[in-house]
Design a protein around this motif. Structure first.
Motif, mmCIF file in Angstrom:
data_model
loop_
_atom_site.group_PDB
_atom_site.id
_atom_site.type_symbol
_atom_site.label_atom_id
_atom_site.label_comp_id
_atom_site.label_asym_id
_atom_site.label_seq_id
_atom_site.Cartn_x
_atom_site.Cartn_y
_atom_site.Cartn_z
ATOM 1 N N GLU A 118 -20.499 -26.603 -11.144
ATOM 2 C CA GLU A 118 -20.778 -25.889 -10.208
ATOM 3 C C GLU A 118 -19.519 -25.232 -9.437
ATOM 4 O OE1 GLU A 118 -23.173 -25.266 -5.487
ATOM 5 O OE2 GLU A 118 -23.147 -27.009 -6.913
ATOM 6 N N HIS A 119 -18.396 -26.205 -9.297
ATOM 7 C CA HIS A 119 -17.318 -25.945 -8.839
ATOM 8 C C HIS A 119 -16.347 -24.849 -9.838
ATOM 9 C CE1 HIS A 119 -13.244 -27.694 -7.015
ATOM 10 N NE2 HIS A 119 -13.093 -26.416 -7.108
ATOM 11 N N GLU B 7 -20.190 -16.898 -1.325
ATOM 12 C CA GLU B 7 -21.247 -15.939 -0.923
ATOM 13 C C GLU B 7 -21.277 -15.198 -0.030
ATOM 14 O OE1 GLU B 7 -23.630 -15.687 -3.258
ATOM 15 O OE2 GLU B 7 -23.474 -17.261 -4.658
ATOM 16 N N TYR C 69 -17.893 -24.520 -0.413
ATOM 17 C CA TYR C 69 -16.998 -23.671 -1.223
ATOM 18 C C TYR C 69 -18.154 -22.675 -1.597
ATOM 19 C CZ TYR C 69 -13.978 -22.170 -5.166
ATOM 20 O OH TYR C 69 -13.186 -21.496 -6.113
ATOM 21 N N ALA C 70 -19.268 -22.997 -2.178
ATOM 22 C CA ALA C 70 -20.403 -22.091 -2.731
ATOM 23 C C ALA C 70 -20.935 -21.155 -1.625
ATOM 24 C CB ALA C 70 -21.499 -22.928 -3.408
ATOM 25 N N ILE D 131 -17.927 -21.082 -9.569
ATOM 26 C CA ILE D 131 -17.710 -20.446 -8.322
ATOM 27 C C ILE D 131 -15.973 -20.062 -8.471
ATOM 28 C CG2 ILE D 131 -17.213 -20.575 -6.002
ATOM 29 C CD1 ILE D 131 -19.340 -22.860 -6.033
#
Length: 285
Positions: A91-92, A165, A160-161, A95
């Motif tokens: 996921e990191h 967004e 962070y995510a 992004i």
């Protein structure tokens, strides 16, 4: 009292403004609910993995009747931590890849300049969240980390995510609205010149001139990173190299029909009998 009456009178004349305000409020509430559900889901996943790790730790210490051997419990704990770190790494990285699409693409930087402008509050918040997530990221999934470190990294990736967004949505909403009319015209010219710079149908001189003018138009408006300029230079150089290669390719010669052989009479073959000419008819008298 007069001021209050003026305010009430203004609202009475502009009662219709409540509808767009309600629409904006509804959109913000929906976004907040979606982010809350995402955070709640991440917390549940964290609690589940923490419980597995804690159970394995207690089993290894002999404080709980282990259904498996201590070695198996320790292995389960290690696998759970690796599984969580692997998902967080993915996921990191996803992004970061989405962010680099804006940082390395000059066309996107022109279309959405706020995404690369650290003076924008939401972009600055995203950059801070990125810095925190990068700092808390373990070196690898096999690294020896504590439960507290995994929990902190999980929260950092979630922040962070969410920050990305929000910053991306705001940048797409703003576009070039923060620039003056003259600056917007310069951005439009830069967009047009950028298309010419990477257009294979343009001449090399046109592409070189367009590339130089793109930098001139964006000077003082958008801070282009070295990586973005290097990426653009590669695109321009690729177009310059592909055109001469296509022009210098020799054309394949057209297939020529093979000449038909001239028939030659065999001298040893018997001579064909000569045909006698038919007598001419006499005219009737």
């Amino acid at each position: 009292m007069d001021s209050l009456q003026q305010i009430l009178g203004w609202f009475g004349d502009h009662w219709w403004i409540i509808f767009p305000v309600m629409g904006v409020g509804g959109a913000m509430a929906g976004r907040w609910q979606a982010l809350s559900r995402q955070r709640h889901k991440q917390k549940l996943e964290t609690l589940r993995l923490k419980s597995e790790i804690k159970a394995a730790q207690l089993a290894a210490r002999g404080q709980l009747a282990p259904p498996v051997s201590p070695r198996q419990a320790a292995r389960q704990q290690e696998n759970s931590a690796k599984e969580l770190l692997g998902r967080l790494f993915a996921e990191h990285d996803a992004i970061t890849a989405r962010w680099l699409d804006y940082e390395l693409d000059v066309a996107k930087m022109i279309a959405f300049p706020a995404m690369s402008d650290g003076r924008q509050p939401l972009t600055a918040a995203f950059l801070r969240a990125k810095k925190t997530a990068d700092a808390l990221r373990p070196t690898s999934a096999d690294a020896s980390v504590t439960e507290q470190q995994v929990s902190e990294y999980l929260d950092a990736v979630g922040a962070y995510a969410v920050a990305f967004e929000i910053a991306e949505k705001d940048a797409r909403r703003l576009r070039d609205s923060t620039f003056t009319d003259d600056e917007r015209k310069r951005l439009e010219r830069a967009q047009h010149l950028l298309k010419v710079a990477v257009d294979q149908s343009a001449t090399p001189a046109e592409r070189q001139t367009a590339y130089r003018r793109v930098r001139e138009e964006l000077d003082g408006l958008i801070d282009l990173s070295d990586a973005a300029m290097e990426n653009l230079e590669k695109k321009v150089a690729l177009q310059l190299e592909s055109r001469p290669a296509a022009a210098s390719a020799p054309a394949e010669p057209a297939e020529q029909a093979e000449p038909q052989p001239i028939p030659v009479r065999d001298p040893l073959a018997p001579a064909e009998p000569q045909r006698q000419a038919a007598p001419l008819p006499h005219p009737e008298s």
